[in-house]
Scaffold this motif. Structure first.
Motif, PDB file in Angstrom:
ATOM      1  N   ASP A   1       0.806  -1.212   0.000  1.00 54.09           N
ATOM      2  CA  ASP A   1       0.000   0.000   0.000  1.00 54.09           C
ATOM      3  C   ASP A   1       0.844   1.269   0.000  1.00 54.09           C
ATOM      4  OD1 ASP A   1       0.994  -0.513   2.515  1.00 54.09           O
ATOM      5  OD2 ASP A   1      -0.714   0.390   3.568  1.00 54.09           O
ATOM      6  N   PHE A   2       2.177   1.116   0.048  1.00 55.19           N
ATOM      7  CA  PHE A   2       3.035   2.301   0.046  1.00 55.19           C
ATOM      8  C   PHE A   2       3.557   2.546  -1.360  1.00 55.19           C
ATOM      9  CE2 PHE A   2       6.957   4.672   0.315  1.00 55.19           C
ATOM     10  CZ  PHE A   2       6.621   5.692   1.199  1.00 55.19           C
ATOM     11  N   GLU A   3       3.491   3.816  -1.800  1.00 50.80           N
ATOM     12  CA  GLU A   3       3.971   4.173  -3.128  1.00 50.80           C
ATOM     13  C   GLU A   3       4.944   5.337  -3.031  1.00 50.80           C
ATOM     14  OE1 GLU A   3       0.876   4.979  -5.871  1.00 50.80           O
ATOM     15  OE2 GLU A   3      -0.130   3.041  -5.617  1.00 50.80           O
ATOM     16  N   PHE A   4       6.035   5.244  -3.800  1.00 45.27           N
ATOM     17  CA  PHE A   4       6.937   6.384  -3.906  1.00 45.27           C
ATOM     18  C   PHE A   4       6.211   7.504  -4.660  1.00 45.27           C
ATOM     19  CE2 PHE A   4      10.060   2.959  -3.440  1.00 45.27           C
ATOM     20  CZ  PHE A   4      10.928   3.522  -2.520  1.00 45.27           C
ATOM     21  N   ARG A   5       6.283   8.696  -4.096  1.00 46.68           N
ATOM     22  CA  ARG A   5       5.696   9.855  -4.781  1.00 46.68           C
ATOM     23  C   ARG A   5       6.801  10.547  -5.568  1.00 46.68           C
ATOM     24  NH1 ARG A   5       1.527  12.518  -0.291  1.00 46.68           N
ATOM     25  NH2 ARG A   5       0.204  10.662  -0.076  1.00 46.68           N
ATOM     26  N   LEU A   6       6.990  10.117  -6.802  1.00 43.60           N
ATOM     27  CA  LEU A   6       8.036  10.682  -7.631  1.00 43.60           C
ATOM     28  C   LEU A   6       7.671  12.101  -8.046  1.00 43.60           C
ATOM     29  CD1 LEU A   6       8.856   7.609  -9.911  1.00 43.60           C
ATOM     30  CD2 LEU A   6      10.022   8.355  -7.834  1.00 43.60           C
ATOM     31  N   PRO A   7       8.653  12.987  -8.129  1.00 51.93           N
ATOM     32  CA  PRO A   7       8.368  14.384  -8.471  1.00 51.93           C
ATOM     33  C   PRO A   7       7.984  14.542  -9.942  1.00 51.93           C
ATOM     34  CG  PRO A   7      10.735  14.026  -8.367  1.00 51.93           C
ATOM     35  CD  PRO A   7      10.090  12.749  -7.888  1.00 51.93           C
ATOM     36  N   GLU A   8       7.260  15.607 -10.238  1.00 54.21           N
ATOM     37  CA  GLU A   8       6.898  15.873 -11.636  1.00 54.21           C
ATOM     38  C   GLU A   8       8.144  16.162 -12.463  1.00 54.21           C
ATOM     39  OE1 GLU A   8       3.944  18.851 -12.089  1.00 54.21           O
ATOM     40  OE2 GLU A   8       2.490  17.894 -10.762  1.00 54.21           O
ATOM     41  N   GLN A   9       9.041  16.985 -11.913  1.00 51.79           N
ATOM     42  CA  GLN A   9      10.316  17.237 -12.583  1.00 51.79           C
ATOM     43  C   GLN A   9      11.334  16.265 -12.005  1.00 51.79           C
ATOM     44  OE1 GLN A   9      11.863  21.230 -12.262  1.00 51.79           O
ATOM     45  NE2 GLN A   9      13.837  20.670 -13.176  1.00 51.79           N
ATOM     46  N   MET A  10      11.764  15.325 -12.813  1.00 45.99           N
ATOM     47  CA  MET A  10      12.642  14.267 -12.316  1.00 45.99           C
ATOM     48  C   MET A  10      14.093  14.739 -12.241  1.00 45.99           C
ATOM     49  SD  MET A  10      10.972  11.438 -11.600  1.00 45.99           S
ATOM     50  CE  MET A  10      11.968   9.990 -11.913  1.00 45.99           C
ATOM     51  N   PRO A  11      14.819  14.314 -11.198  1.00 50.04           N
ATOM     52  CA  PRO A  11      16.251  14.588 -11.112  1.00 50.04           C
ATOM     53  C   PRO A  11      17.017  13.649 -12.049  1.00 50.04           C
ATOM     54  CG  PRO A  11      15.601  13.203  -9.297  1.00 50.04           C
ATOM     55  CD  PRO A  11      14.331  13.523 -10.047  1.00 50.04           C
ATOM     56  N   THR A  12      18.317  13.855 -12.147  1.00 55.04           N
ATOM     57  CA  THR A  12      19.135  12.922 -12.922  1.00 55.04           C
ATOM     58  C   THR A  12      19.655  11.788 -12.051  1.00 55.04           C
ATOM     59  OG1 THR A  12      21.196  14.161 -12.547  1.00 55.04           O
ATOM     60  CG2 THR A  12      19.856  14.770 -14.474  1.00 55.04           C
ATOM     61  N   ALA A  13      19.560  11.969 -10.727  1.00 57.38           N
ATOM     62  CA  ALA A  13      20.054  10.932  -9.819  1.00 57.38           C
ATOM     63  C   ALA A  13      19.265  10.950  -8.516  1.00 57.38           C
ATOM     64  CB  ALA A  13      21.540  11.125  -9.529  1.00 57.38           C
ATOM     65  N   PHE A  14      19.126   9.752  -7.924  1.00 48.66           N
ATOM     66  CA  PHE A  14      18.539   9.597  -6.592  1.00 48.66           C
ATOM     67  C   PHE A  14      19.600   9.008  -5.681  1.00 48.66           C
ATOM     68  CE2 PHE A  14      14.835   9.384  -9.351  1.00 48.66           C
ATOM     69  CZ  PHE A  14      13.849  10.066  -8.652  1.00 48.66           C
ATOM     70  N   VAL A  15      19.722   9.549  -4.471  1.00 50.74           N
ATOM     71  CA  VAL A  15      20.560   8.933  -3.453  1.00 50.74           C
ATOM     72  C   VAL A  15      19.635   8.453  -2.345  1.00 50.74           C
ATOM     73  CG1 VAL A  15      21.033  11.148  -2.312  1.00 50.74           C
ATOM     74  CG2 VAL A  15      22.578   9.216  -1.961  1.00 50.74           C
ATOM     75  N   CYS A  16      19.732   7.164  -2.012  1.00 48.00           N
ATOM     76  CA  CYS A  16      18.769   6.528  -1.117  1.00 48.00           C
ATOM     77  C   CYS A  16      19.404   6.201   0.230  1.00 48.00           C
ATOM     78  CB  CYS A  16      18.243   5.241  -1.746  1.00 48.00           C
ATOM     79  SG  CYS A  16      17.456   5.482  -3.355  1.00 48.00           S
ATOM     80  N   ASN A  17      18.593   6.238   1.294  1.00 45.13           N
ATOM     81  CA  ASN A  17      19.109   6.039   2.652  1.00 45.13           C
ATOM     82  C   ASN A  17      19.585   4.625   2.904  1.00 45.13           C
ATOM     83  OD1 ASN A  17      17.047   4.476   4.601  1.00 45.13           O
ATOM     84  ND2 ASN A  17      15.909   5.545   3.020  1.00 45.13           N
ATOM     85  N   CYS A  18      19.209   3.671   2.066  1.00 43.42           N
ATOM     86  CA  CYS A  18      19.711   2.295   2.197  1.00 43.42           C
ATOM     87  C   CYS A  18      19.562   1.595   0.852  1.00 43.42           C
ATOM     88  CB  CYS A  18      18.977   1.526   3.301  1.00 43.42           C
ATOM     89  SG  CYS A  18      17.240   1.202   2.961  1.00 43.42           S
ATOM     90  N   ASP A  19      20.259   0.482   0.696  1.00 43.23           N
ATOM     91  CA  ASP A  19      20.234  -0.228  -0.574  1.00 43.23           C
ATOM     92  C   ASP A  19      18.891  -0.898  -0.844  1.00 43.23           C
ATOM     93  OD1 ASP A  19      22.798   0.563  -0.989  1.00 43.23           O
ATOM     94  OD2 ASP A  19      23.715  -1.405  -0.779  1.00 43.23           O
ATOM     95  N   LEU A  20      18.189  -1.318   0.208  1.00 38.79           N
ATOM     96  CA  LEU A  20      16.867  -1.901  -0.011  1.00 38.79           C
ATOM     97  C   LEU A  20      15.942  -0.879  -0.650  1.00 38.79           C
ATOM     98  CD1 LEU A  20      14.732  -4.079   0.230  1.00 38.79           C
ATOM     99  CD2 LEU A  20      14.378  -3.413   2.613  1.00 38.79           C
ATOM    100  N   THR A  21      15.943   0.340  -0.123  1.00 38.79           N
ATOM    101  CA  THR A  21      15.152   1.412  -0.725  1.00 38.79           C
ATOM    102  C   THR A  21      15.596   1.664  -2.159  1.00 38.79           C
ATOM    103  OG1 THR A  21      14.562   2.533   1.339  1.00 38.79           O
ATOM    104  CG2 THR A  21      14.715   3.906  -0.612  1.00 38.79           C
ATOM    105  N   ALA A  22      16.900   1.676  -2.388  1.00 40.54           N
ATOM    106  CA  ALA A  22      17.424   1.899  -3.736  1.00 40.54           C
ATOM    107  C   ALA A  22      16.936   0.818  -4.699  1.00 40.54           C
ATOM    108  CB  ALA A  22      18.943   1.949  -3.707  1.00 40.54           C
ATOM    109  N   GLY A  23      16.955  -0.442  -4.240  1.00 41.39           N
ATOM    110  CA  GLY A  23      16.510  -1.526  -5.099  1.00 41.39           C
ATOM    111  C   GLY A  23      15.034  -1.438  -5.434  1.00 41.39           C
ATOM    112  N   ILE A  24      14.213  -1.122  -4.437  1.00 40.28           N
ATOM    113  CA  ILE A  24      12.771  -0.976  -4.673  1.00 40.28           C
ATOM    114  C   ILE A  24      12.515   0.196  -5.614  1.00 40.28           C
ATOM    115  CG2 ILE A  24      10.546  -0.488  -3.587  1.00 40.28           C
ATOM    116  CD1 ILE A  24      11.612  -1.884  -1.065  1.00 40.28           C
TER     117      ILE A  24
END
Length: 340
Positions: A236-259
């Motif tokens: 039931d949880f969804e990432f709320r991606l921004p309308e203007q996308m960045p070129t890179a995401f840095v994630c607080n952990c690798d599990l989050t990065a993988g998802i």
């Protein structure tokens, strides 16, 4: 019988005085952190035992150490904290101690607020808590537990307790700075702020790197990765991606990065061809995603070593370095980041 290792043996190899070695091993002032780490590492490799430790080994005194983890951290994937627990258990055995694991259910942590069974039944002489517990439960535990205690992978501002943590701030600073080195300027952070101290500290490392490169933190580029109330990130949880996308995401952990990588790919983005993604921990369960993630590796073995050594000293009534112990990690570059 092998000859006992002396302070002079360590001092000779590192070309320092025995006084310097003694100060380093007893965490006294007057020795640089770099030299202190070298001395401690060499002492462990050579099998050096302090007089107090030698006496304890001679007497064959051992301890039962309780390990407490909330089941919130042990989700459907193999948890980072399972790996940390195994490192702690292995280190404890090398010190002729034994560990007893108790996983706290949500009911026990939030409603009953009773001492863990291993403390109720006086089965352990010391406790290591892995991962931040709910505030009320932690307050009760600190108040009522009658044994030495240590926090692993978190600290708590409300209590003056000993803890061992990774370098969350500078680690994430290094990851974000690496993205700038690869040509990225539009970088988002993925992590629910204030859910844990480590997620928040990593955010501030990200923010520092942005400021040093002349960028401002954008509110729409700070993205939650779990529910703040319970930490769940189920279907039931969804990432709320921004309308203007960045070129890179840095994630607080690798599990989050993988998802996140899976979410991006479902939306038609390719990683790293279209968007780069970096993480933290250098730990992810196989099969989460098909991209190898650039990350900051946490030195779990060193954290476990410091945690066990400190707790044993506390249980023995020996002097030790009190407060927060920060353990460095290092960058691991893989294939999820592209130069632009």
């Amino acid at each position: 019988m092998a000859k006992a290792v002396r302070l002079a043996d360590i001092a000779k190899i590192l070309n320092v005085s025995t006084v310097t070695v003694s100060k380093a091993l007893s965490d006294q002032k007057g020795v640089s952190e770099e030299m202190r780490d070298k001395i401690k590492q060499l002492a462990e490799e050579m099998g050096y035992q302090s007089p107090s430790e030698a006496r304890r080994m001679k007497e064959r005194k051992s301890y039962n150490i309780g390990i407490i983890i909330s089941d919130r951290y042990l989700d459907q994937y193999e948890s980072f904290y399972w790996k940390m627990y195994r490192a702690v258990a292995t280190k404890a055995i090398s010190k002729e101690c034994f560990t007893m694991l108790e996983v706290l259910s949500a009911e026990a942590e939030q409603e009953r607020r009773e001492l863990p069974r291993l403390l109720q039944e006086n089965k352990v002489q010391g406790v290591i808590i892995i991962g931040l517990l709910k505030e009320d439960y932690l307050n009760m535990l600190i108040r009522d537990a009658q044994v030495p205690m240590l926090f692993l992978d978190f600290y708590d501002k409300g209590h003056d307790c000993d803890c061992v943590v990774t370098d969350n701030f500078y680690g994430m600073y290094k990851v974000t700075d690496y993205l700038f080195e690869m040509g990225h300027k539009d970088i988002a952070y993925v992590g629910t702020l204030l859910y844990t101290g480590s997620i928040t500290d990593r955010y501030f490392g990200y923010a520092k790197a942005l400021l040093e490169h002349g960028q401002q933190v954008r509110e729409d580029w700070v993205i939650e990765d779990r529910n703040l109330s319970d930490g769940q990130r189920g279907d039931d949880f969804e990432f709320r991606l921004p309308e203007q996308m960045p070129t890179a995401f840095v994630c607080n952990c690798d599990l989050t990065a993988g998802i996140l990588i899976n979410v991006l790919e479902k939306k038609g983005y390719r990683v790293p061809e279209d968007i780069s993604v970096a993480g933290f921990d250098n730990f992810i369960h196989p099969g989460i995603c098909n991209v190898e993630i650039t990350s900051y590796e946490v030195d779990i073995k060193e954290m476990a070593r410091k945690a066990i050594n400190t707790l044993i000293k506390k249980m023995n009534g020996e002097s030790y370095k009190q407060g927060i112990t920060v353990v460095d990690g290092h960058m691991v570059v893989k294939s999820s980041v592209k130069r632009i």
